[in-house]
Enzyme design. Structure first.
Site, PDB file in Angstrom:
ATOM      1  N   SER A 159      19.374  57.642  -9.832  1.00 26.70           N
ATOM      2  CA  SER A 159      19.190  59.006 -10.323  1.00 26.70           C
ATOM      3  C   SER A 159      17.938  59.579  -9.693  1.00 26.70           C
ATOM      4  O   SER A 159      16.891  58.920  -9.657  1.00 26.70           O
ATOM      5  CB  SER A 159      19.058  59.028 -11.846  1.00 26.70           C
ATOM      6  OG  SER A 159      18.706  60.330 -12.289  1.00 26.70           O
ATOM      7  N   ASP A 290      26.794  67.502 -11.362  1.00 28.04           N
ATOM      8  CA  ASP A 290      27.099  68.309 -12.548  1.00 28.04           C
ATOM      9  C   ASP A 290      28.301  69.227 -12.340  1.00 28.04           C
ATOM     10  O   ASP A 290      28.852  69.761 -13.316  1.00 28.04           O
ATOM     11  CB  ASP A 290      25.881  69.142 -12.963  1.00 28.04           C
ATOM     12  CG  ASP A 290      24.836  68.299 -13.668  1.00 28.04           C
ATOM     13  OD1 ASP A 290      25.153  67.170 -14.084  1.00 28.04           O
ATOM     14  OD2 ASP A 290      23.687  68.771 -13.795  1.00 28.04           O
TER      15      ASP A 290
END
Length: 408
Positions: A159, A290
């Protein structure tokens, strides 16, 4: 809140909410600056409230007046603090190194799937720089010690939030420090957002092919505004590509947000449709994770076979988003197959409708609401209130654009 959506196209004008990604970073940087900063156009989603409360816990004075947040930077950090991250991965991963750089013994608590989400890069690197973890694989956990500078070796494919956390913290440490990548970086645009936000506070971070160098510096206060969120605008861009007519206002075409890629994808779909071509697409989502839920909806209603790849990290988000979107779209008549790192989607002219759960993931109900615009029967969404994590008034906006739903 369970809702039943009656299929209808959307029309009208919308201004997407301010960017959650940008707001997190600006609020943290302002709290670390010496002096008073004013941030306008702040949208109080649950995640942003978690970050505001966290910076208060670390010693910042923060006043909220409408959408304007006035922040007096931290002058005397407390000896100890407790930070409730709620379900916000950004709050957690950004603030572990920040709390350590301030020397605050901090206990982090959270809920939902957040306690299960990994913090491995910090567990491996921060103890080399003076930090002790009282951690047993879940939350709550506590960090102790004062972070020291030097080189931090971080994997780039877990991440980018770990990199952002360090870039926010390292200006607090005297001397020079470095973040060095040990693997290819994914979600690079989020790191670019971090650098841009820090630059507003007088901190310029040098980048080379292997990482970033940070000099200890005193952040200067500033006045700035949070730009509109492309990840939320994406739902309405997709609705337009599927036949709705929504004017989307307030977007910054020069934004560092990677999710602005949605505009290009939707424009290509519309172009191909007008020219009698297959509208299916291929999307490597390693930099735009996303967007995957709404891209899956788009692919389900495009002609041809859509392939979404580079999204393995979505299996450790608020839910396993790849499995959730496959299950949801198949439940309403789609044809979606999971890959280890993505989805293969056979397009349909329309979807049937049906019932889907929320998976306690804010992006799933919003994506399925847009899918409903091309269904032949109602779509029932269980737990639709979870949109409050990022877009609390999404369904009010949806209704204002002609969306029809009833609470059940």
């Amino acid at each position: 809140m369970d809702i039943s959506i009656t299929p209808s196209l959307l029309h009208g004008d919308v201004t997407p909410p301010p960017s959650k990604s940008v707001a997190h970073r600006l609020i943290i940087a302002a709290a670390l600056a010496k002096g008073r900063s004013v941030i306008s156009s702040v949208y109080y989603s649950k995640d942003i409230i978690a970050t505001i409360d966290a910076m208060r816990a670390l010693g910042a004075s923060i006043e909220c007046d409408g959408s304007t947040v006035t922040i007096d930077g931290i002058t005397e950090p407390p000896a100890k603090a407790e930070i409730d991250c709620n379900e916000s991965g950004s709050t957690l991963r950004f603030l572990i190194p920040v709390a350590c750089a301030l020397g605050v013994e901090t206990t982090f608590i959270g809920r939902g799937r957040l306690p299960e989400r990994p913090i491995t890069p910090y567990l491996e690197e921060l103890p080399k720089h003076g930090i002790e973890f009282d951690y047993s694989g879940t939350m709550p956990f506590t960090v102790r010690g004062k972070l020291t500078g030097g080189e931090f070796k971080i994997a780039g494919d877990i991440s980018s939030q770990f990199i952002t956390g360090l870039l926010l913290a390292l200006p607090l440490i005297e001397g020079g420090s470095r973040v060095t990548l040990t693997t290819k970086l994914e979600s690079r645009p989020y790191v670019d957002i971090t650098r841009d936000c820090l630059a507003k506070f007088g901190c310029d971070i040098a980048e080379d092919e292997n990482g970033w160098s940070v000099n200890g510096t005193c952040l200067s206060p500033c006045e700035c505004a949070v730009e509109a969120d492309f990840s939320q605008a994406a739902f309405f861009c997709a609705a337009n590509a599927l036949g709705s007519n929504v004017n989307i206002n307030g977007l910054n075409v020069n934004s560092f947000q990677g999710d602005k890629k949605i505009v290009e994808i939707c424009e290509k779909i519309v172009y191909n449709k007008r020219n009698g071509l297959d509208t299916a697409f291929e999307a490597d989502c390693s930099d735009i994770p996303d967007l995957v839920p709404i891209l899956a909806v788009l692919g389900s209603l495009c002609s041809g076979t859509t392939r979404i790849t580079g999204a393995a990290r979505l299996r450790i988000k608020e839910c396993d988003r790849l499995a959730a979107m496959a299950e949801s779209l198949n439940a309403v008549g789609g044809n979606v197959t999971e890959l280890p790192d993505g989805l293969v989607i056979e397009g349909r002219d329309s979807l049937r409708g049906g019932e889907v759960p929320d998976f306690n993931d804010h992006r799933i109900p919003m994506a399925m609401a847009i899918a409903s615009t091309r269904c032949t029967e109602p779509v029932i969404i269980r737990g639709a209130q979870c949109v409050a994590k990022s877009y609390p008034d999404f369904f009010e906006v949806f209704e204002g654009l002609g969306g029809v739903y009833d609470k059940i």
